[in-house]
Design a protein around this motif. Structure first.
Motif, PDB file in Angstrom:
ATOM      1  N   VAL A 131       0.821  -1.208   0.000  1.00 24.13           N
ATOM      2  CA  VAL A 131       0.000   0.000   0.000  1.00 24.13           C
ATOM      3  C   VAL A 131       0.857   1.260   0.000  1.00 24.13           C
ATOM      4  CG1 VAL A 131      -1.872   1.236   1.170  1.00 24.13           C
ATOM      5  CG2 VAL A 131      -1.747  -1.258   1.332  1.00 24.13           C
ATOM      6  N   MET A 132       0.542   2.160  -0.906  1.00 26.36           N
ATOM      7  CA  MET A 132       1.183   3.474  -0.903  1.00 26.36           C
ATOM      8  C   MET A 132       0.186   4.528  -1.358  1.00 26.36           C
ATOM      9  SD  MET A 132       3.832   3.326  -4.152  1.00 26.36           S
ATOM     10  CE  MET A 132       4.477   4.934  -3.719  1.00 26.36           C
ATOM     11  N   MET A 133       0.503   5.782  -1.084  1.00 26.35           N
ATOM     12  CA  MET A 133      -0.451   6.868  -1.305  1.00 26.35           C
ATOM     13  C   MET A 133       0.183   8.025  -2.076  1.00 26.35           C
ATOM     14  SD  MET A 133      -2.390   9.149   1.638  1.00 26.35           S
ATOM     15  CE  MET A 133      -0.941   9.090   2.690  1.00 26.35           C
ATOM     16  N   PHE A 134      -0.622   8.646  -2.924  1.00 30.78           N
ATOM     17  CA  PHE A 134      -0.244   9.874  -3.623  1.00 30.78           C
ATOM     18  C   PHE A 134      -1.287  10.948  -3.323  1.00 30.78           C
ATOM     19  CE2 PHE A 134       1.763   6.516  -6.011  1.00 30.78           C
ATOM     20  CZ  PHE A 134       2.981   7.051  -6.411  1.00 30.78           C
ATOM     21  N   ALA A 135      -0.875  12.205  -3.345  1.00 30.24           N
ATOM     22  CA  ALA A 135      -1.802  13.326  -3.174  1.00 30.24           C
ATOM     23  C   ALA A 135      -2.235  13.832  -4.549  1.00 30.24           C
ATOM     24  CB  ALA A 135      -1.131  14.443  -2.394  1.00 30.24           C
ATOM     25  N   LYS A 136      -3.403  14.474  -4.597  1.00 29.53           N
ATOM     26  CA  LYS A 136      -3.908  15.009  -5.858  1.00 29.53           C
ATOM     27  C   LYS A 136      -3.782  16.527  -5.944  1.00 29.53           C
ATOM     28  CE  LYS A 136      -7.442  12.813  -7.785  1.00 29.53           C
ATOM     29  NZ  LYS A 136      -8.779  12.182  -7.964  1.00 29.53           N
ATOM     30  N   GLY A 252      11.523  -9.992   0.143  1.00 24.68           N
ATOM     31  CA  GLY A 252      10.484 -10.422   1.080  1.00 24.68           C
ATOM     32  C   GLY A 252       9.948  -9.307   1.950  1.00 24.68           C
ATOM     33  N   LEU A 253       9.511  -8.214   1.340  1.00 27.35           N
ATOM     34  CA  LEU A 253       9.014  -7.068   2.099  1.00 27.35           C
ATOM     35  C   LEU A 253       7.744  -6.540   1.446  1.00 27.35           C
ATOM     36  CD1 LEU A 253       9.711  -5.303   4.563  1.00 27.35           C
ATOM     37  CD2 LEU A 253      11.033  -3.826   3.044  1.00 27.35           C
ATOM     38  N   HIS A 254       6.692  -6.357   2.284  1.00 28.78           N
ATOM     39  CA  HIS A 254       5.377  -5.968   1.764  1.00 28.78           C
ATOM     40  C   HIS A 254       4.712  -4.985   2.724  1.00 28.78           C
ATOM     41  CE1 HIS A 254       1.490  -6.496  -0.266  1.00 28.78           C
ATOM     42  NE2 HIS A 254       0.931  -6.680   0.922  1.00 28.78           N
ATOM     43  N   ALA A 255       4.287  -3.827   2.190  1.00 27.08           N
ATOM     44  CA  ALA A 255       3.593  -2.815   2.986  1.00 27.08           C
ATOM     45  C   ALA A 255       2.130  -3.237   3.110  1.00 27.08           C
ATOM     46  CB  ALA A 255       3.706  -1.446   2.321  1.00 27.08           C
ATOM     47  N   ARG A 256       1.752  -3.806   4.255  1.00 27.33           N
ATOM     48  CA  ARG A 256       0.443  -4.437   4.394  1.00 27.33           C
ATOM     49  C   ARG A 256      -0.664  -3.467   4.788  1.00 27.33           C
ATOM     50  NH1 ARG A 256      -2.882  -7.094   7.885  1.00 27.33           N
ATOM     51  NH2 ARG A 256      -1.658  -6.507   9.701  1.00 27.33           N
ATOM     52  N   VAL A 257      -0.372  -2.520   5.700  1.00 31.27           N
ATOM     53  CA  VAL A 257      -1.416  -1.610   6.202  1.00 31.27           C
ATOM     54  C   VAL A 257      -0.921  -0.169   6.191  1.00 31.27           C
ATOM     55  CG1 VAL A 257      -2.852  -0.969   8.193  1.00 31.27           C
ATOM     56  CG2 VAL A 257      -2.405  -3.393   7.707  1.00 31.27           C
ATOM     57  N   LEU A 258      -1.772   0.724   5.721  1.00 27.58           N
ATOM     58  CA  LEU A 258      -1.531   2.161   5.864  1.00 27.58           C
ATOM     59  C   LEU A 258      -2.815   2.788   6.386  1.00 27.58           C
ATOM     60  CD1 LEU A 258       0.279   4.652   5.460  1.00 27.58           C
ATOM     61  CD2 LEU A 258      -0.667   4.862   3.148  1.00 27.58           C
ATOM     62  N   SER A 259      -2.735   3.370   7.572  1.00 23.19           N
ATOM     63  CA  SER A 259      -3.887   4.035   8.181  1.00 23.19           C
ATOM     64  C   SER A 259      -3.483   5.466   8.502  1.00 23.19           C
ATOM     65  CB  SER A 259      -4.303   3.294   9.459  1.00 23.19           C
ATOM     66  OG  SER A 259      -5.345   3.987  10.119  1.00 23.19           O
ATOM     67  N   PHE A 260      -4.312   6.430   8.094  1.00 21.08           N
ATOM     68  CA  PHE A 260      -3.943   7.825   8.303  1.00 21.08           C
ATOM     69  C   PHE A 260      -5.186   8.684   8.493  1.00 21.08           C
ATOM     70  CE2 PHE A 260      -4.335   7.022   3.788  1.00 21.08           C
ATOM     71  CZ  PHE A 260      -5.042   8.113   3.289  1.00 21.08           C
ATOM     72  N   GLU A 272      -5.586  -1.901   3.467  1.00 24.42           N
ATOM     73  CA  GLU A 272      -4.837  -3.122   3.737  1.00 24.42           C
ATOM     74  C   GLU A 272      -4.637  -3.917   2.453  1.00 24.42           C
ATOM     75  OE1 GLU A 272      -5.221  -7.082   6.613  1.00 24.42           O
ATOM     76  OE2 GLU A 272      -6.371  -5.258   7.047  1.00 24.42           O
ATOM     77  N   SER A 273      -3.485  -4.544   2.340  1.00 25.26           N
ATOM     78  CA  SER A 273      -3.175  -5.413   1.215  1.00 25.26           C
ATOM     79  C   SER A 273      -2.791  -6.786   1.764  1.00 25.26           C
ATOM     80  CB  SER A 273      -2.012  -4.826   0.409  1.00 25.26           C
ATOM     81  OG  SER A 273      -1.607  -5.709  -0.613  1.00 25.26           O
ATOM     82  N   LYS A 274      -3.279  -7.844   1.151  1.00 22.99           N
ATOM     83  CA  LYS A 274      -3.034  -9.189   1.656  1.00 22.99           C
ATOM     84  C   LYS A 274      -1.550  -9.556   1.583  1.00 22.99           C
ATOM     85  CE  LYS A 274      -7.563 -11.097   0.470  1.00 22.99           C
ATOM     86  NZ  LYS A 274      -8.288 -12.117  -0.340  1.00 22.99           N
ATOM     87  N   VAL A 275      -1.142 -10.423   2.498  1.00 26.53           N
ATOM     88  CA  VAL A 275       0.227 -10.936   2.471  1.00 26.53           C
ATOM     89  C   VAL A 275       0.418 -11.748   1.194  1.00 26.53           C
ATOM     90  CG1 VAL A 275       1.915 -12.408   3.632  1.00 26.53           C
ATOM     91  CG2 VAL A 275       0.294 -11.058   4.987  1.00 26.53           C
TER      92      VAL A 275
END
Length: 285
Positions: A131-136, A252-260, A272-275
């Protein structure tokens, strides 16, 4: 529906679906859910003439086939949250300028408004998925970056590391620096570099591998990768930081949750993104 007078397609749809809100209507256009006279149309300024037939498919799944290596988890007037696959760059480098998450999302927002732009808020390494985020807008970008520590309520990764981590949980704290070869390392001297704090918990383990849930108190470049090397359990596939194996054919690295905290509404939003299945297959006998 049939157009009764000349109009642009977005204006026609906004009038026809007044209760749905402007952003929702723009989204169905961008996703290819609108057709005019049987032909899919995504441009908001497509001209309608009297007698043109407009159809909306509410059940059609968003067409993500135009995206390479990413899918949209959420989009509103302020942010786009995506699930990025391993191997896709977040932003351009000297060698790769075309196939990036940034470039694809810029083209995506410009399908509905040629003046639209997106702005980088944070990045994931090329070989890190999740999971990653961009601004508009630049305003939202600056607001999120300036208030990052307070705005981000949870940033959780899963890391598949080499060997069996003995401790069920722990915290790694060091000061990170970067050398001329662009390799990040933990300085042996306190207060020498950027403070980095990583918390981890064991999810699953064997004699060869451990799956960790990792949460970041700080967000430094290559922080998890360096800290895993520091405790003697480098991330699988991470040759740069000491890995001896490549059991899953990727990092072996995965961004699973981003809460903001949403920059406009102030409400907490969580994505959330699944493992990845490959992270779990190494534990099957």
């Amino acid at each position: 529906m049939t157009a009764e007078r000349p109009a642009e397609l977005l204006a026609f749809l906004l009038d026809a679906f007044a209760g749905k809100g402007r952003n929702a209507v723009k989204s169905i256009l961008a996703r290819g859910q609108v057709s005019v006279n049987g032909v899919t149309v995504t441009r908001h300024d497509h001209p309608l003439l009297p007698g043109h037939r407009v159809a909306v498919s509410w059940t059609k799944v968003a067409d993500e086939s135009r995206f390479f290596g990413l899918s949209i988890l959420h989009e509103d007037d302020d942010v786009i949250v995506v699930n990025k696959e391993a191997g896709l760059l977040s932003v351009a480098t000297d060698k790769e300028k075309e196939v990036t998450a940034y470039r694809q999302l810029m083209e995506h927002v410009r399908r509905t408004d040629p003046r639209s732009r997106i702005f980088v808020v944070h990045r994931l390494d090329r070989d890190t998925s999740g999971v990653m985020m961009f601004a508009k807008s630049e305003r939202v970008q600056q607001q999120l970056q300036n208030d990052w520590q307070d705005a981000v309520e949870e940033r959780t990764y899963v890391a598949l590391v080499e060997g069996q981590v003995r401790d069920a949980e722990g915290t790694i704290r060091s000061w990170l620096k970067e050398n001329k070869a662009m390799r990040v390392y933990s300085s042996p001297k306190p207060d020498d570099g950027q403070l980095a704090v990583t918390h981890y918990k064991t999810v699953k383990s064997s004699k060869d591998f451990t799956l960790l849930e990792v949460s970041l108190e700080t967000g430094r470049k290559n922080q998890i990768r360096v800290h895993m090397q520091d405790i003697g359990h480098p991330v699988v596939g991470d040759k740069k930081y000491g890995a001896r194996t490549n059991a899953i054919g990727r990092l072996g690295l995965h961004a699973r949750v981003l809460s903001f905290r949403h920059p406009t509404s102030g409400r907490t939003v969580r994505f959330e993104s699944k493992v990845p299945p490959a992270f779990l297959r190494v534990f099957k006998e």
